[in-house]
Design an enzyme around this catalytic site. Structure first.
Site, PDB file in Angstrom:
ATOM      1  N   CYS A  70       0.893  -1.165   0.000  1.00 36.38           N
ATOM      2  CA  CYS A  70       0.000   0.000   0.000  1.00 36.38           C
ATOM      3  C   CYS A  70       0.927   1.209   0.000  1.00 36.38           C
ATOM      4  O   CYS A  70       1.487   1.571   1.027  1.00 36.38           O
ATOM      5  CB  CYS A  70      -0.913   0.019   1.225  1.00 36.38           C
ATOM      6  SG  CYS A  70      -1.966   1.489   1.256  1.00 36.38           S
TER       7      CYS A  70
ATOM      8  N   CYS B  75      -0.414   4.312   2.221  1.00 40.25           N
ATOM      9  CA  CYS B  75      -0.566   4.255   3.675  1.00 40.25           C
ATOM     10  C   CYS B  75      -0.361   2.838   4.179  1.00 40.25           C
ATOM     11  O   CYS B  75       0.758   2.340   4.231  1.00 40.25           O
ATOM     12  CB  CYS B  75      -1.930   4.811   4.063  1.00 40.25           C
ATOM     13  SG  CYS B  75      -2.204   4.873   5.829  1.00 40.25           S
ATOM     14  N   SER B  76      -1.454   2.134   4.501  1.00 41.01           N
ATOM     15  CA  SER B  76      -1.303   0.833   5.155  1.00 41.01           C
ATOM     16  C   SER B  76      -2.491  -0.081   4.909  1.00 41.01           C
ATOM     17  O   SER B  76      -2.793  -0.920   5.748  1.00 41.01           O
ATOM     18  CB  SER B  76      -1.121   1.050   6.657  1.00 41.01           C
ATOM     19  OG  SER B  76      -2.187   1.832   7.154  1.00 41.01           O
ATOM     20  N   CYS B  77      -3.202   0.100   3.790  1.00 39.63           N
ATOM     21  CA  CYS B  77      -4.344  -0.767   3.502  1.00 39.63           C
ATOM     22  C   CYS B  77      -3.870  -2.214   3.407  1.00 39.63           C
ATOM     23  O   CYS B  77      -2.804  -2.489   2.833  1.00 39.63           O
ATOM     24  CB  CYS B  77      -5.043  -0.339   2.211  1.00 39.63           C
ATOM     25  SG  CYS B  77      -5.981   1.178   2.453  1.00 39.63           S
TER      26      CYS B  77
END
Lengths: 218, 112
Positions: free
Chosen positions: A117, A120-122
């Site tokens: 991702c 971000c951090s999906c």
């Protein structure tokens, strides 16, 4: 080493008063303050955070491993999983507490898939739990899309030149799960034994699944 | 290219493809407050108060310095506060008062 020393100094009386804690830090208190105000305003329920923590704690890579092992042993399930990852997981009783789709990508002799991702951090939290810190940090996010073979090599995974590498960049709506290759020499394994070979990192696509003797299907 | 052009083309979260250090396989078990913060994010999403994309934008709006220096969940809780102010759900004054109350609770606890 320094931080260990520091931790030790902070706990010179570890058994003095069980349950007594140090004053929380700024961000810890900020979380408490925001949460309490939202509860006071009846925008969220007092019990909802605790219940959601229980949901989060119930999600670990073991769920994803079960899905992979089922796909390895049941071709019809695998076809459904590749067609609609979320529906196939729900079929196995895995609920999706967030409003996301799950796309499953299969590693083969000719294609190796990797999930990142960049923004971000999906991450497919309902089936894998929360992502590791390195997944959320700059080096992996920045480089996975531009030099995936080098990044994979840093995990000890060497992809032959004739194998295509595909990198999947997650979004708020679409999350990816990698279906790793079934290791050689596991023909007589039960579904449960197979699931034990499937780690978190194999489902992010940074390492292959390996049989205990170390023979990876790669 | 002008000296500031890269700032316009790349917001703080948009780092895909940039040069960076080797991957270090770091991880840590979440602190209790970090886990509460994560659960709070989910609950805010369930109630359609703050969704995932608003959260991501909220983190980006903190600016490069805070994005660079705060930890992951520190960025989240600060972003939530700002989004809640912007939506008129909380005011800075009431949050400041509540922070004092939370801090005072611990001071009393320590002094008891």
């Amino acid at each position: 080493m320094e931080s260990q020393e520091h931790d030790h100094d902070d706990h010179t009386h570890p058994h003095e008063e069980v349950g007594r804690q140090d004053k929380p830090g700024y961000y810890d208190m900020l979380e408490t303050a925001v949460r309490e105000l939202l509860v006071e305003k009846k925008l969220i329920g007092a019990d909802e955070i605790r219940r959601q923590i229980e949901v989060l704690d119930s999600r670990t890579p073991a769920l994803g491993a079960k899905v992979v092992a089922r796909a390895w042993t049941d071709p019809e399930f695998k076809a459904r999983l590749l067609a609609d990852g979320r529906a196939a997981c729900e079929e196995m009783g895995i609920t999706f507490y967030d409003d996301t789709l799950l796309a499953v990508r299969e590693n083969t002799e000719t294609v190796h898939n990797l999930v990142v991702c960049t923004l971000c951090s999906c991450y497919p939290r309902p089936v894998l739990g929360l992502p590791p810190d390195w997944y959320k940090a700059k080096p992996y996010r920045a480089r996975a899309v531009i030099e995936p073979r080098k990044v994979l090599a840093e995990f000890g995974t060497i992809i032959p030149d004739d194998v295509e590498v595909r990198v999947h960049d997650s979004t708020a709506m679409v999350r990816f799960l990698i279906l790793p290759r079934r290791p050689d020499g596991t023909d007589d394994y039960t579904e449960e034994q197979l699931a034990a070979l499937v780690t978190r990192d194999t489902m992010i696509g940074v390492v292959p699944a390996r049989a205990p003797q170390g023979s990876a299907a790669q | 290219m002008s000296q500031t052009e890269h700032l316009v083309k790349r917001l703080p979260n948009d780092i895909g493809g940039l040069p960076a250090d080797p991957v270090v396989q770091t991880d840590h078990p979440l602190e209790p407050w970090e886990k509460r913060c994560h659960a709070l994010a989910d609950v805010l999403d369930f109630h359609k108060i703050i969704n995932t994309e608003e959260k991501r934008c909220g983190v980006e709006a903190l600016g490069a310095e805070m994005v660079g220096k705060l930890t992951y969940y520190e960025r989240w809780i600060v972003a939530f506060s700002n989004i809640l102010f912007r939506k008129g759900i909380l005011t800075p004054t009431e949050l400041a008062k509540k922070m004092e109350e939370v801090a005072a609770r611990w001071d009393e606890h320590a002094g008891a």
